[in-house]
Motif scaffolding. Structure first.
Motif, PDB file in Angstrom:
ATOM      1  N   GLU A   1       1.342 -13.561  -7.904  1.00  0.00           N
ATOM      2  CA  GLU A   1       1.323 -12.453  -8.857  1.00  0.00           C
ATOM      3  C   GLU A   1       1.232 -11.136  -8.092  1.00  0.00           C
ATOM      4  O   GLU A   1       0.443 -10.997  -7.158  1.00  0.00           O
ATOM      5  N   GLY A   2       2.044 -10.161  -8.491  1.00  0.00           N
ATOM      6  CA  GLY A   2       2.053  -8.876  -7.798  1.00  0.00           C
ATOM      7  C   GLY A   2       2.964  -8.854  -6.597  1.00  0.00           C
ATOM      8  O   GLY A   2       2.909  -7.938  -5.780  1.00  0.00           O
TER       9      GLY A   2
ATOM     10  N   ALA B   1       1.043  -2.708  -7.771  1.00  0.00           N
ATOM     11  CA  ALA B   1       0.436  -3.933  -8.301  1.00  0.00           C
ATOM     12  C   ALA B   1      -0.836  -4.305  -7.541  1.00  0.00           C
ATOM     13  O   ALA B   1      -1.223  -5.472  -7.517  1.00  0.00           O
TER      14      ALA B   1
ATOM     15  N   HIS C   1      -3.485  -6.432  -9.110  1.00  0.00           N
ATOM     16  CA  HIS C   1      -3.204  -7.855  -9.271  1.00  0.00           C
ATOM     17  C   HIS C   1      -3.450  -8.641  -7.989  1.00  0.00           C
ATOM     18  O   HIS C   1      -3.626  -9.855  -8.022  1.00  0.00           O
TER      19      HIS C   1
ATOM     20  N   GLN D   1      -6.151 -16.520  -5.731  1.00  0.00           N
ATOM     21  CA  GLN D   1      -5.527 -15.199  -5.695  1.00  0.00           C
ATOM     22  C   GLN D   1      -5.183 -14.779  -4.268  1.00  0.00           C
ATOM     23  O   GLN D   1      -4.111 -14.237  -4.005  1.00  0.00           O
TER      24      GLN D   1
END
Length: 319
Positions: A8-9, A20, A23, A67
């Motif tokens: 993500e990002g 981003a 994120h 993440q």
């Protein structure tokens, strides 16, 4: 199939997407939790210190690992130990949290500076008869706030606000100038008053609007809310007998027998009670006005200005 977990990002080539950052970087709560684990050596102890349950803390750290794409902790029955990558991330996290603390301290300093003063502009009737009580109540709530007050007519109040020379204003006029927002905080009634020796004091019938409009009166200056409301209600006024710049001056002239005047009921309650002035009824005209708090459009009152605005709703006498 290639995994997209933790992308993500990032674009299709796994390069960071500009803008981003939120994120890609864990939130402050997750970073503070990681620092607590590093310091205490226990996920349970870190969860208790940060005020979350242990399952929620564990889930939050696993989410951060996904993440970032690296393992941060080695978990065992004896506790949680940082991995080599976790040690590096913890060091970076410490600097991020310290920067956030500095940011918060700076923002608090700005709030403290804002809240240490309040600039109020108010039209004369409100400044003389309502604001003292409001400001006394505000001092009880905010004893460290220094308040400055500019008293003038409603037009002057608007000018001060638009020039950013006041944080909050109070006016009595019919309309709100362009560039200002407002809210009605009270209502007021205008009364025709004379000295007891004036012929109107012995009248048995009310004045007509036409008779009042045709009579030279002791009036406030152009731009005052009182005069605006009276002029609009009567459809015009005769040339003033006297034109004075304060409510007190108009009242004193009426008490002294200079001529009839039209003033806020708030301003003449004492003189009517002690019979130094006599109220003269007027038929067929509504001499009621709204008292408004005003501020620059888009600058809703905050801090002490917001508190003062709240106090006007709870500590305004009904005339």
């Amino acid at each position: 199939m290639e995994s997209v977990e933790g992308t993500e990002g990032r674009d299709a080539d796994h390069r960071p997407v500009p803008g981003a950052l939120a994120h890609r970087v864990p939130d402050l709560g997750a970073l503070e939790l990681l620092l607590a684990v590093a310091r205490l050596g226990s996920l349970g102890a870190a969860a208790r210190e940060t005020g979350v349950s242990q399952p929620a803390a564990s889930s939050r750290l696993r989410s951060m690992e996904r993440q970032l794409g690296v393992a941060l902790l080695d978990r065992s029955p004896r506790g949680s130990r940082l991995t080599d990558a976790g040690a590096l991330v913890t060091d970076w996290a410490r600097r991020v949290v310290e920067a956030a603390e500095a940011f918060d301290a700076g923002a608090q300093a700005l709030r403290d500076r804002r809240d240490s003063r309040l600039r109020v502009a108010a039209s004369m009737t409100i400044a003389e008869y309502l604001l003292p009580g409001w400001l006394l109540a505000l001092r009880a709530q905010r004893p460290d706030t220094a308040v400055s007050l500019l008293a003038g007519n409603s037009a002057t109040v608007a000018e001060r606000l638009l020039a950013d020379e006041a944080d909050l204003g109070f006016v009595e006029g019919l309309s709100v100038p362009s560039g200002l927002d407002s809210v009605v905080v009270a209502h007021d009634h205008l009364v025709v008053v004379t000295a007891p020796t004036h012929p109107w004091a012995r009248r048995r019938t009310p004045l007509s609007p036409a008779e009042l409009a045709a009579t030279p009166l002791v009036l406030r200056e152009q731009g005052s809310g009182t005069r605006q409301v009276l002029d609009a209600a009567l459809g015009g006024l005769a040339r003033p007998l006297l034109e004075l710049s304060s409510t007190t001056a108009v009242k004193s002239s009426a008490v002294g027998g200079a001529g009839p005047a039209v003033l806020s009921e708030l301003a003449v309650l004492e003189e009517l009670t002690t019979r130094r002035l006599t109220s003269v009824p007027v038929a067929g005209v509504r001499l009621r006005r709204d008292l408004r708090a005003v501020w620059r459009t888009g600058h809703r009152p905050t801090g002490p200005a917001r508190d003062l605005l709240t106090l006007t709703r709870t500590r305004t006498p009904t005339p």
